[in-house]
Design a protein around this motif. Structure first.
Motif, PDB file in Angstrom:
ATOM      1  N   SER A  42       0.816  -1.206   0.000  1.00 33.38           N
ATOM      2  CA  SER A  42       0.000   0.000   0.000  1.00 33.38           C
ATOM      3  C   SER A  42       0.859   1.270   0.000  1.00 33.38           C
ATOM      4  CB  SER A  42      -0.945   0.016   1.197  1.00 33.38           C
ATOM      5  OG  SER A  42      -0.214   0.058   2.398  1.00 33.38           O
ATOM      6  N   ARG A  43       2.098   1.192   0.475  1.00 32.03           N
ATOM      7  CA  ARG A  43       2.970   2.370   0.537  1.00 32.03           C
ATOM      8  C   ARG A  43       3.847   2.499  -0.706  1.00 32.03           C
ATOM      9  NH1 ARG A  43       0.782   5.864   3.129  1.00 32.03           N
ATOM     10  NH2 ARG A  43       2.690   7.020   2.902  1.00 32.03           N
ATOM     11  N   GLU A  64      -1.609  -0.182 -11.079  1.00 31.10           N
ATOM     12  CA  GLU A  64      -1.749   0.069  -9.642  1.00 31.10           C
ATOM     13  C   GLU A  64      -1.192   1.442  -9.278  1.00 31.10           C
ATOM     14  OE1 GLU A  64      -1.149  -3.572  -6.926  1.00 31.10           O
ATOM     15  OE2 GLU A  64      -0.012  -4.014  -8.760  1.00 31.10           O
ATOM     16  N   ARG A  99      -3.414   4.662  -7.831  1.00 26.45           N
ATOM     17  CA  ARG A  99      -3.070   5.445  -6.644  1.00 26.45           C
ATOM     18  C   ARG A  99      -3.034   6.930  -6.995  1.00 26.45           C
ATOM     19  NH1 ARG A  99      -0.935   4.120  -1.720  1.00 26.45           N
ATOM     20  NH2 ARG A  99      -2.163   2.280  -2.201  1.00 26.45           N
TER      21      ARG A  99
END
Length: 64
Positions: free
Chosen positions: A16-17, A49, A53
């Motif tokens: 996620s980071r 992805e 984001r």
């Protein structure tokens, strides 16, 4: 002349980071007075992805 900067992390950033870090590298490079640059990732995260984001930043940004 072409120059390269590599960023390596001793600890694996979470899934996620990692997109945040990759997009930060792009934003910092974009702020420089350099016309042509390319930011690439290590392949563990797909470009879609990273782009998703990026879209999240737009939705979450609070502009006043």
């Amino acid at each position: 002349m072409q120059r390269t900067i590599t960023i390596t992390f001793d600890d694996d950033p979470t899934d996620s980071r990692y997109p945040d870090i990759a997009n930060l590298a792009w934003m910092l490079a974009r702020a420089l007075p350099v016309k042509n640059f390319h930011v690439s990732h290590d392949g563990h995260t797909s470009s879609s992805e990273l782009n998703q984001r990026w879209d999240t930043y737009e939705r979450e940004a609070t502009w006043t």
